[in-house]
Design a protein around this motif. Structure first.
Motif, PDB file in Angstrom:
ATOM      1  N   VAL A 150       1.083  -1.319  -0.294  1.00 56.77           N
ATOM      2  CA  VAL A 150       0.005  -0.042  -0.451  1.00 56.77           C
ATOM      3  C   VAL A 150       0.780   1.168   0.061  1.00 56.77           C
ATOM      4  O   VAL A 150       1.754   1.142   0.838  1.00 56.77           O
ATOM      5  CB  VAL A 150      -0.848  -0.077   1.029  1.00 56.77           C
ATOM      6  CG1 VAL A 150      -1.885   1.008   1.027  1.00 56.77           C
ATOM      7  CG2 VAL A 150      -2.038  -1.196   1.489  1.00 56.77           C
ATOM      8  N   GLN A 151       0.623   1.883  -0.822  1.00 55.00           N
ATOM      9  CA  GLN A 151       1.281   3.132  -1.158  1.00 55.00           C
ATOM     10  C   GLN A 151       0.706   4.281  -0.090  1.00 55.00           C
ATOM     11  O   GLN A 151      -0.493   4.840  -0.551  1.00 55.00           O
ATOM     12  CB  GLN A 151       1.174   4.147  -2.478  1.00 55.00           C
ATOM     13  CG  GLN A 151       1.820   3.140  -3.116  1.00 55.00           C
ATOM     14  CD  GLN A 151       3.494   2.453  -3.124  1.00 55.00           C
ATOM     15  OE1 GLN A 151       4.458   4.062  -3.227  1.00 55.00           O
ATOM     16  NE2 GLN A 151       3.760   1.299  -2.965  1.00 55.00           N
ATOM     17  N   ARG A 152       1.376   4.745   1.355  1.00 61.64           N
ATOM     18  CA  ARG A 152       0.027   5.546   1.290  1.00 61.64           C
ATOM     19  C   ARG A 152       1.266   7.171   0.931  1.00 61.64           C
ATOM     20  O   ARG A 152       2.421   7.336   1.736  1.00 61.64           O
ATOM     21  CB  ARG A 152       0.357   5.534   3.130  1.00 61.64           C
ATOM     22  CG  ARG A 152       0.065   4.018   3.473  1.00 61.64           C
ATOM     23  CD  ARG A 152      -0.790   3.648   4.702  1.00 61.64           C
ATOM     24  NE  ARG A 152      -1.093   2.939   5.545  1.00 61.64           N
ATOM     25  CZ  ARG A 152      -2.488   2.126   5.014  1.00 61.64           C
ATOM     26  NH1 ARG A 152      -3.391   2.872   4.416  1.00 61.64           N
ATOM     27  NH2 ARG A 152      -2.663   0.980   5.801  1.00 61.64           N
ATOM     28  N   GLY A 153      -0.008   8.331   1.184  1.00 64.13           N
ATOM     29  CA  GLY A 153       0.473   9.802   1.167  1.00 64.13           C
ATOM     30  C   GLY A 153       0.359  10.498   2.510  1.00 64.13           C
ATOM     31  O   GLY A 153      -0.607   9.937   3.075  1.00 64.13           O
ATOM     32  N   ILE A 154       0.702  10.769   2.584  1.00 64.55           N
ATOM     33  CA  ILE A 154       0.420  12.243   4.161  1.00 64.55           C
ATOM     34  C   ILE A 154       1.235  13.035   3.689  1.00 64.55           C
ATOM     35  O   ILE A 154       1.282  13.926   2.856  1.00 64.55           O
ATOM     36  CB  ILE A 154       1.531  11.829   5.521  1.00 64.55           C
ATOM     37  CG1 ILE A 154       2.608  11.993   4.936  1.00 64.55           C
ATOM     38  CG2 ILE A 154       1.635  10.273   5.732  1.00 64.55           C
ATOM     39  CD1 ILE A 154       3.574  12.603   6.373  1.00 64.55           C
ATOM     40  N   LEU A 155      -0.369  14.061   4.697  1.00 64.36           N
ATOM     41  CA  LEU A 155       0.155  15.616   4.362  1.00 64.36           C
ATOM     42  C   LEU A 155       0.595  16.679   4.917  1.00 64.36           C
ATOM     43  O   LEU A 155       1.067  17.087   4.438  1.00 64.36           O
ATOM     44  CB  LEU A 155      -1.602  16.043   4.748  1.00 64.36           C
ATOM     45  CG  LEU A 155      -2.181  17.546   4.463  1.00 64.36           C
ATOM     46  CD1 LEU A 155      -2.209  17.890   2.874  1.00 64.36           C
ATOM     47  CD2 LEU A 155      -3.683  17.693   4.996  1.00 64.36           C
ATOM     48  N   GLY A 156       1.186  16.171   5.985  1.00 68.92           N
ATOM     49  CA  GLY A 156       1.954  16.430   7.050  1.00 68.92           C
ATOM     50  C   GLY A 156       1.649  17.340   8.118  1.00 68.92           C
ATOM     51  O   GLY A 156       2.403  18.388   8.523  1.00 68.92           O
TER      52      GLY A 156
ATOM     53  N   VAL B  99       3.272  21.111  12.412  1.00 66.43           N
ATOM     54  CA  VAL B  99       3.681  21.136  10.100  1.00 66.43           C
ATOM     55  C   VAL B  99       4.849  20.323  10.476  1.00 66.43           C
ATOM     56  O   VAL B  99       6.199  20.956  10.991  1.00 66.43           O
ATOM     57  CB  VAL B  99       3.984  22.139   9.384  1.00 66.43           C
ATOM     58  CG1 VAL B  99       3.634  21.080   8.021  1.00 66.43           C
ATOM     59  CG2 VAL B  99       2.380  23.309   9.932  1.00 66.43           C
ATOM     60  N   THR B 100       5.258  19.106   9.421  1.00 62.99           N
ATOM     61  CA  THR B 100       6.050  17.868   9.598  1.00 62.99           C
ATOM     62  C   THR B 100       6.764  18.826   8.983  1.00 62.99           C
ATOM     63  O   THR B 100       6.430  19.221   7.833  1.00 62.99           O
ATOM     64  CB  THR B 100       5.678  16.881   9.094  1.00 62.99           C
ATOM     65  OG1 THR B 100       4.191  16.567  10.254  1.00 62.99           O
ATOM     66  CG2 THR B 100       6.920  15.767   8.582  1.00 62.99           C
ATOM     67  N   LYS B 101       8.277  18.454   9.058  1.00 67.48           N
ATOM     68  CA  LYS B 101       9.361  18.845   8.492  1.00 67.48           C
ATOM     69  C   LYS B 101       9.122  18.599   7.238  1.00 67.48           C
ATOM     70  O   LYS B 101       9.251  17.260   7.381  1.00 67.48           O
ATOM     71  CB  LYS B 101      10.349  18.820   8.904  1.00 67.48           C
ATOM     72  CG  LYS B 101      10.895  19.581  10.573  1.00 67.48           C
ATOM     73  CD  LYS B 101      12.361  19.751  11.251  1.00 67.48           C
ATOM     74  CE  LYS B 101      12.217  19.575  12.874  1.00 67.48           C
ATOM     75  NZ  LYS B 101      13.582  19.582  13.535  1.00 67.48           N
TER      76      LYS B 101
ATOM     77  N   GLY C 239       3.184  25.994   2.697  1.00 64.46           N
ATOM     78  CA  GLY C 239       3.110  27.294   3.841  1.00 64.46           C
ATOM     79  C   GLY C 239       1.773  27.588   4.612  1.00 64.46           C
ATOM     80  O   GLY C 239       2.284  28.161   5.327  1.00 64.46           O
ATOM     81  N   LEU C 240       1.825  26.228   4.763  1.00 71.38           N
ATOM     82  CA  LEU C 240       0.693  25.732   5.661  1.00 71.38           C
ATOM     83  C   LEU C 240       1.585  25.696   7.939  1.00 71.38           C
ATOM     84  O   LEU C 240       2.879  25.433   7.540  1.00 71.38           O
ATOM     85  CB  LEU C 240       0.305  24.357   6.425  1.00 71.38           C
ATOM     86  CG  LEU C 240      -0.630  24.318   4.656  1.00 71.38           C
ATOM     87  CD1 LEU C 240      -1.221  22.635   4.516  1.00 71.38           C
ATOM     88  CD2 LEU C 240      -2.165  25.599   5.087  1.00 71.38           C
TER      89      LEU C 240
ATOM     90  N   ILE D 210      -6.952  26.783  10.324  1.00 74.68           N
ATOM     91  CA  ILE D 210      -7.903  26.058  10.271  1.00 74.68           C
ATOM     92  C   ILE D 210      -8.298  25.539   9.204  1.00 74.68           C
ATOM     93  O   ILE D 210      -8.551  26.007   8.074  1.00 74.68           O
ATOM     94  CB  ILE D 210      -8.984  26.624  10.775  1.00 74.68           C
ATOM     95  CG1 ILE D 210      -8.594  26.743  12.013  1.00 74.68           C
ATOM     96  CG2 ILE D 210      -9.997  25.593  11.114  1.00 74.68           C
ATOM     97  CD1 ILE D 210      -9.193  28.560  13.056  1.00 74.68           C
ATOM     98  N   ILE D 211      -8.298  23.692   8.577  1.00 77.95           N
ATOM     99  CA  ILE D 211      -8.337  23.307   7.629  1.00 77.95           C
ATOM    100  C   ILE D 211     -10.368  23.348   6.848  1.00 77.95           C
ATOM    101  O   ILE D 211     -10.423  22.430   8.323  1.00 77.95           O
ATOM    102  CB  ILE D 211      -7.735  22.305   7.511  1.00 77.95           C
ATOM    103  CG1 ILE D 211      -5.758  22.588   7.885  1.00 77.95           C
ATOM    104  CG2 ILE D 211      -7.834  21.132   6.008  1.00 77.95           C
ATOM    105  CD1 ILE D 211      -4.547  21.479   7.303  1.00 77.95           C
ATOM    106  N   LYS D 212     -10.857  23.504   6.571  1.00 80.61           N
ATOM    107  CA  LYS D 212     -12.235  23.494   6.385  1.00 80.61           C
ATOM    108  C   LYS D 212     -12.162  23.090   5.236  1.00 80.61           C
ATOM    109  O   LYS D 212     -12.967  21.725   5.636  1.00 80.61           O
ATOM    110  CB  LYS D 212     -12.632  24.787   5.498  1.00 80.61           C
ATOM    111  CG  LYS D 212     -12.589  25.492   6.942  1.00 80.61           C
ATOM    112  CD  LYS D 212     -13.670  25.681   7.746  1.00 80.61           C
ATOM    113  CE  LYS D 212     -13.340  26.437   8.619  1.00 80.61           C
ATOM    114  NZ  LYS D 212     -14.765  26.942   9.447  1.00 80.61           N
ATOM    115  N   LYS D 213     -11.196  22.666   3.965  1.00 79.57           N
ATOM    116  CA  LYS D 213     -11.743  21.937   3.016  1.00 79.57           C
ATOM    117  C   LYS D 213     -10.130  20.881   2.845  1.00 79.57           C
ATOM    118  O   LYS D 213      -8.783  21.923   2.134  1.00 79.57           O
ATOM    119  CB  LYS D 213     -12.355  22.477   1.198  1.00 79.57           C
ATOM    120  CG  LYS D 213     -13.773  22.804   2.334  1.00 79.57           C
ATOM    121  CD  LYS D 213     -14.913  22.928   0.629  1.00 79.57           C
ATOM    122  CE  LYS D 213     -14.706  23.761   0.577  1.00 79.57           C
ATOM    123  NZ  LYS D 213     -15.299  24.297  -0.754  1.00 79.57           N
TER     124      LYS D 213
END
Length: 463
Positions: free
Chosen positions: A271-277, A304-306, A314-315, A320-323
């Motif tokens: 399984v190839q998992r991606g992350i937002l960070g 925010v992950t390095k 730039g997060l 506050i993430i809405k969508k």
């Protein structure tokens, strides 16, 4: 004259009303000496929007032929210490165990999706179709985190298969059918509605269930959750019950996540998992008041992950993430559920609020293996297959580095150790540990159980 005409019209209308009432209440019931009203022939059909009738038989007919019975044969070694003391190796016995569950055919050439726990530790797998034909099955791959497994049978005919619907488009209150084949007695069907979406039960790492009140019992694990057109919207995986039998609610892995997992297993073998960070927590009235904001909906970014896509886009902490794309995000389960349907290098449009202004940025997901987290001076990362084999474990997170000045004197003793539990919570992976630790305050102590590099168990408390 006018008065006489008015009286005539009133008499005429009164007579018509009386006659109509007589015909309705008396002649309409002629031959039936009963006050019970007979229901029309389609009374048991559910009326949908705009008066459209929903017929469950069509969905059931489409689904039952795609659901199979899965038999798992495993061998367990039973130890008798007394017999082993007197007779050595003859003190152990091999005992065959049989487990059963359900599965869903997803291609005409015999690929079948089921739950990982249905086929776990199997030495032999057998699949029985709804037409009673049986075949030996081969395990293609598994994803224990999301409790999904992919099997393959070589049938002598083209098989009926289930088509995938968009589980993100499923609505709460929508009618659904749960289809399983628990006892090898052909497929069974139960009906209910979607009770909730993106349920986070903090179990086995699964973070985004579809919850339904359709009756699902243990043998139905791995079966299909379908919409009223018979399209697959989820794989039934567990129930909420104090007795082990259905007690009101059941849960399914959404079809979008399932589809992505099986496509990964077929293409890559894993399984190839991606992350937002991003790390953080969902907003609510109490937490919003605590951090001094008015917004009570969305996902608050606490870290925010390095080197992650989120950092490069730039997060920042406090956003506050809405969508994500067009999907609303109000909880960690909704965020992780959507990301779990994506792969590394996929781009996601992130809508967030910063300083009262709405912003949208594209974020490129990075590979999950690059994900690490830091808490109380410990930098953590997921363990590799070599670590699992070496220490004979199937979960845990590794201490990659020690960054705290207070813990620097113990760096050599801590670096490389495998954390198994944090405050008695299983450390299944970095994501799970990170979500748990984010719910704790920085001033709270943490009890950590771990294995050191020599394979010895350790327990430490970090303030």
């Amino acid at each position: 004259m006018k008065r006489l005409f008015s009286l005539f019209m009133i008499s005429l209308l009164s007579g018509a009303t009386t006659l109509g009432a007589y015909k309705l209440f008396f002649e309409g019931n002629s031959g039936h000496n009963s006050i019970v009203t007979s229901a029309p022939t389609n009374y048991n059909r559910t009326i949908g929007n705009y008066g459209e009738a929903i017929d469950f038989s069509v969905a059931a007919e489409n689904a039952i032929h795609t659901v199979v019975h899965v038999k798992n044969v495993s061998v367990r070694t039973i130890y008798n210490p007394i017999m082993e003391y007197f007779y050595g190796s003859r003190g152990t016995q091999q005992q065959e165990q049989i487990g059963t569950g359900s599965g869903v055919i997803i291609s005409e050439d015999g690929y079948i999706v089921t739950n990982n726990h249905v086929i776990k530790d199997a030495t032999e797998l057998e699949v029985t179709l709804n037409n009673n034909k049986s075949y030996k099955a081969k395990l293609i791959g598994t994803d224990s985190k999301m409790d999904i497994a992919l099997l393959k049978i070589d049938a002598d005919e083209k098989l009926p298969y289930s088509t995938f619907a968009d589980s993100d488009a499923v609505k709460v209150g929508e009618w659904v059918l749960a289809v399983g084949n628990p006892y090898n007695l052909n497929s069974t069907v139960t009906a209910g509605i979607v009770s909730a979406k993106a349920r986070n039960l903090d179990t086995r790492g699964i973070q985004s269930f579809i919850q339904t009140d359709a009756a699902v019992n243990p043998g139905n694990s791995g079966g299909a959750l379908v919409n009223t057109r018979g399209e697959l919207i989820g794989i039934n995986t567990m129930i909420s019950s104090p007795t082990g039998s259905y007690a009101g609610y059941s849960f399914a892995v959404p079809s979008n996540i399932t589809r992505k997992i099986i496509e990964d297993l077929m293409e890559f073998g894993n399984v190839q998992r991606g992350i937002l960070g991003v790390e953080g927590r969902e907003l609510n009235s109490n937490f919003s008041q605590e951090i001094g904001i008015n917004d009570t909906e969305g996902f608050y970014v606490d870290n925010v992950t390095k080197n992650s896509g989120a950092e490069k886009a730039g997060l920042q902490k406090g956003d506050i993430i809405k969508k994500l794309d067009n999907q609303k995000v109000n909880s960690f389960a909704e965020l992780s559920g959507y990301i779990n349907s994506k792969r590394p290098n996929d781009k996601v449009q992130v809508t967030f609020v910063r300083d009262g202004k709405i912003k949208v940025v594209p974020v490129t997901l990075v590979k999950k293996e690059l994900f690490n987290t830091e808490f109380k001076g410990l930098e953590l990362e997921d363990i590799e297959a070599a670590d699992k084999k070496k220490y004979r474990i199937d979960y845990g997170v590794k201490i990659k580095d020690v960054t705290s000045d207070a813990l620097k004197p113990y760096q050599d003793q801590l670096k490389g150790n495998i954390i198994l539990k944090v405050d008695n919570q299983k450390a299944t992976d970095v994501e799970t540990v990170s979500a748990f630790l984010n719910r704790k305050g920085e001033d709270q102590s943490v009890n950590i159980q771990m294995i050191n590099r020599l394979g010895q168990m350790m327990q430490i408390i970090i303030q």
